[in-house]
Design a protein around this motif. Structure first.
Motif, PDB file in Angstrom:
ATOM      1  N   PHE A  67       0.861  -1.183   0.000  1.00  0.00           N
ATOM      2  CA  PHE A  67       0.000   0.000   0.000  1.00  0.00           C
ATOM      3  C   PHE A  67       0.896   1.230   0.000  1.00  0.00           C
ATOM      4  O   PHE A  67       1.681   1.439   0.926  1.00  0.00           O
ATOM      5  N   LEU A  68       0.773   2.038  -1.037  1.00  0.00           N
ATOM      6  CA  LEU A  68       1.602   3.228  -1.183  1.00  0.00           C
ATOM      7  C   LEU A  68       0.707   4.460  -1.150  1.00  0.00           C
ATOM      8  O   LEU A  68       0.034   4.787  -2.131  1.00  0.00           O
ATOM      9  N   ASP A  69       0.694   5.119   0.001  1.00  0.00           N
ATOM     10  CA  ASP A  69      -0.127   6.320   0.167  1.00  0.00           C
ATOM     11  C   ASP A  69       0.545   7.499  -0.540  1.00  0.00           C
ATOM     12  O   ASP A  69       1.775   7.611  -0.566  1.00  0.00           O
ATOM     13  N   GLU A  70      -0.275   8.361  -1.118  1.00  0.00           N
ATOM     14  CA  GLU A  70       0.196   9.547  -1.846  1.00  0.00           C
ATOM     15  C   GLU A  70       1.198   9.165  -2.935  1.00  0.00           C
ATOM     16  O   GLU A  70       2.264   9.766  -3.073  1.00  0.00           O
ATOM     17  N   ILE A  71       0.830   8.165  -3.711  1.00  0.00           N
ATOM     18  CA  ILE A  71       1.715   7.642  -4.748  1.00  0.00           C
ATOM     19  C   ILE A  71       2.119   8.724  -5.752  1.00  0.00           C
ATOM     20  O   ILE A  71       3.175   8.639  -6.379  1.00  0.00           O
ATOM     21  N   HIS A  72       1.306   9.774  -5.876  1.00  0.00           N
ATOM     22  CA  HIS A  72       1.621  10.842  -6.820  1.00  0.00           C
ATOM     23  C   HIS A  72       2.894  11.591  -6.433  1.00  0.00           C
ATOM     24  O   HIS A  72       3.459  12.316  -7.261  1.00  0.00           O
ATOM     25  N   ARG A  73       3.344  11.427  -5.189  1.00  0.00           N
ATOM     26  CA  ARG A  73       4.570  12.104  -4.756  1.00  0.00           C
ATOM     27  C   ARG A  73       5.834  11.350  -5.174  1.00  0.00           C
ATOM     28  O   ARG A  73       6.935  11.882  -5.036  1.00  0.00           O
ATOM     29  N   PHE A  74       5.691  10.125  -5.641  1.00  0.00           N
ATOM     30  CA  PHE A  74       6.841   9.388  -6.167  1.00  0.00           C
ATOM     31  C   PHE A  74       7.215   9.950  -7.533  1.00  0.00           C
ATOM     32  O   PHE A  74       6.346  10.188  -8.378  1.00  0.00           O
ATOM     33  N   ASN A  75       8.516  10.139  -7.779  1.00  0.00           N
ATOM     34  CA  ASN A  75       8.945  10.599  -9.094  1.00  0.00           C
ATOM     35  C   ASN A  75       8.981   9.425 -10.067  1.00  0.00           C
ATOM     36  O   ASN A  75       8.707   8.276  -9.701  1.00  0.00           O
ATOM     37  N   LYS A  76       9.347   9.715 -11.302  1.00  0.00           N
ATOM     38  CA  LYS A  76       9.289   8.690 -12.352  1.00  0.00           C
ATOM     39  C   LYS A  76      10.199   7.500 -12.028  1.00  0.00           C
ATOM     40  O   LYS A  76       9.795   6.345 -12.184  1.00  0.00           O
ATOM     41  N   SER A  77      11.416   7.768 -11.579  1.00  0.00           N
ATOM     42  CA  SER A  77      12.341   6.664 -11.303  1.00  0.00           C
ATOM     43  C   SER A  77      11.849   5.808 -10.141  1.00  0.00           C
ATOM     44  O   SER A  77      12.003   4.579 -10.154  1.00  0.00           O
ATOM     45  N   GLN A  78      11.230   6.443  -9.150  1.00  0.00           N
ATOM     46  CA  GLN A  78      10.701   5.678  -8.025  1.00  0.00           C
ATOM     47  C   GLN A  78       9.525   4.818  -8.456  1.00  0.00           C
ATOM     48  O   GLN A  78       9.393   3.667  -8.033  1.00  0.00           O
ATOM     49  N   GLN A  79       8.659   5.376  -9.302  1.00  0.00           N
ATOM     50  CA  GLN A  79       7.539   4.586  -9.810  1.00  0.00           C
ATOM     51  C   GLN A  79       8.034   3.455 -10.710  1.00  0.00           C
ATOM     52  O   GLN A  79       7.518   2.338 -10.667  1.00  0.00           O
ATOM     53  N   ASP A  80       9.068   3.755 -11.503  1.00  0.00           N
ATOM     54  CA  ASP A  80       9.620   2.719 -12.385  1.00  0.00           C
ATOM     55  C   ASP A  80      10.195   1.554 -11.597  1.00  0.00           C
ATOM     56  O   ASP A  80      10.199   0.407 -12.076  1.00  0.00           O
ATOM     57  N   ALA A  81      10.712   1.819 -10.388  1.00  0.00           N
ATOM     58  CA  ALA A  81      11.272   0.755  -9.562  1.00  0.00           C
ATOM     59  C   ALA A  81      10.208  -0.270  -9.161  1.00  0.00           C
ATOM     60  O   ALA A  81      10.527  -1.427  -8.851  1.00  0.00           O
ATOM     61  N   LEU A  82       8.953   0.146  -9.171  1.00  0.00           N
ATOM     62  CA  LEU A  82       7.863  -0.765  -8.816  1.00  0.00           C
ATOM     63  C   LEU A  82       7.473  -1.682  -9.972  1.00  0.00           C
ATOM     64  O   LEU A  82       6.953  -2.790  -9.764  1.00  0.00           O
TER      65      LEU A  82
END
Length: 419
Positions: free
Chosen positions: A95-110
């Motif tokens: 569960f990732l709260d406030e997922i919009h605060r992750f940048n592109k590289s952080q989202q890509d890591a998922l």
């Protein structure tokens, strides 16, 4: 003791108030629990609408371990730790709260771990996932929209807290106090419960109207008198600006600020008003709206609020036109009805020899070299009937260009006999 909002968190889907379009019989989230098949998803909704609660219930309901992270203070390292744990237990829910605060590289890591199924992602966001979540990640998760809780739903949440043994059982509420809290909560159950808990403390075990006002603080300025809801006020502000009533516009603007509305939210709405209701009657209005928003971001509150107040006055006094708004709606409708009408050959680009052989760009009349030829050439697809979408109004700048628009259309008509 944990806060009331945490103690009152629903233990089952049946205890969830609101969001029946997702949790009701036969609805998506309930079907996931019934089939015990949980897929990655994004929960998009305002604060206090139940995103965290639903994530917990879904993970518990399918018997999966859940790791909860907040994108505010988590990063790639925490994701790697979650992946390691998932490998140890054969998969888990992240569960990732406030997922919009992750940048592109952080989202890509998922991505690879969501794609493999090692991590079942439940992302929560208050921002539009279309803009804030990477398309690759968004394509691997279904988006579910949560709605703000209505006043009736908030009232039920408050009444449950007053009767629940783990809540405020035995605390009495004065008539009108619960209504006030429900109105002032802006659809946020957590805010409502926090206000109720504070009001009970201030009232020494009794939720009086006075204690409720004190617990809500300045928010009561927005919602107490007359019980107007948040969107009633923003509607009143918009319509006062549109109607050129500068005094009423200033009043509603001040009332929202005093009540705790986000100044940047109001700035965005004022930019919308400049584009929708002033438009080309005063082309400077949109530039001033952007400048006022930038000024607020630079100065912050309270100094920056003056720039927004200046904008409210300017927009209310400006000449009004919705001609572009109407023309844009017509253009969108036309584009939907004719999505594949072929562009005339003379308007096409011809970067290759083959395209030139096929006639691309042939007989294109360059306006600066051949004005009359430019008016005579076709602009509309042959399969479509030329349509007048934009009509200048008689206010402000558009009054000055209305004759030019008329003259241009006459020249097109005289030159081609079609346009």
């Amino acid at each position: 003791m944990s806060p009331l909002a945490e103690r009152m968190r629903p233990r089952s889907l049946d205890e969830v108030v609101g969001q029946e379009h997702l949790t009701g019989v036969g609805k998506p989230l309930r079907r996931m629990l019934e089939t015990r098949r949980l897929s990655s998803l994004l929960l998009w909704g305002p604060p206090g609408s139940g995103k965290t609660t639903l994530a917990r219930l879904l993970a518990q309901g399918v018997g999966r371990e859940m790791i909860a992270l907040s994108a505010v203070n988590a990063g790639v390292r925490e994701i790697k730790e979650a992946v390691t744990r998932a490998q140890e237990v054969g998969g888990l829910v992240l569960f990732l709260d406030e997922i919009h605060r992750f940048n592109k590289s952080q989202q890509d890591a998922l991505l690879p771990h969501v794609e493999s199924g090692l991590l079942t992602l439940i992302g929560a966001t208050t921002e539009n996932p279309s803009f804030e979540v990477n398309p690759a990640l968004r394509s691997r998760a279904r988006v579910y929209v949560l709605e703000p809780l209505g006043e009736g739903a908030i009232r039920r949440v408050l009444e449950r807290a007053l009767s629940h043994p783990e809540g405020l059982a035995g605390v009495e509420a004065e008539g009108g106090a619960l209504e006030l809290i429900a109105q002032a909560s802006l659809g946020d159950a957590r805010r409502a419960l926090s206000a109720l808990e504070l009001a009970a403390q201030l009232g020494h075990g009794r939720v009086s109207l006075e204690a409720a006002r004190e617990a809500l603080g300045s928010q009561t300025l927005v919602f107490d008198k007359g019980g107007e809801a948040f969107y009633d006020l923003i509607s009143a502000l918009h319509k006062s600006v549109r109607g050129s009533h500068v005094d009423a516009a200033l009043y509603y603007f001040a009332r929202m600020l005093e009540g705790g509305a986000d100044p940047l939210y109001l700035a965005r709405r004022l930019v919308r008003m400049a584009a929708e209701d002033i438009g080309l009657a005063d082309p400077l209005a949109l530039r001033l709206a952007i400048a006022a928003k930038d000024a607020y971001e630079l100065l912050g509150s309270p100094e920056g609020e003056l720039a927004l107040a200046e904008l409210v006055v300017y927009l209310a006094l400006a000449p009004k036109s919705n001609s572009v708004y109407l023309a844009w709606k017509k253009a969108q409708d036309l584009a939907r009805r004719h999505p594949d009408a072929p562009v005339p050959l003379n308007l096409r680009n011809a970067p290759t020899g083959l395209m030139k052989q096929l006639g691309y760009g042939r007989k294109y009349a360059y306006y600066h070299d051949d004005p009359e030829g430019s008016f005579a050439q076709p602009y509309w697809p042959e399969t479509m009937t030329p349509t007048q979408l934009y009509e200048a109004t008689g206010e402000g700048w558009e009054e000055r260009v209305r004759e030019r628009l008329k003259s241009l259309r006459e020249r097109f008509g005289n030159a081609s006999g079609k346009q």
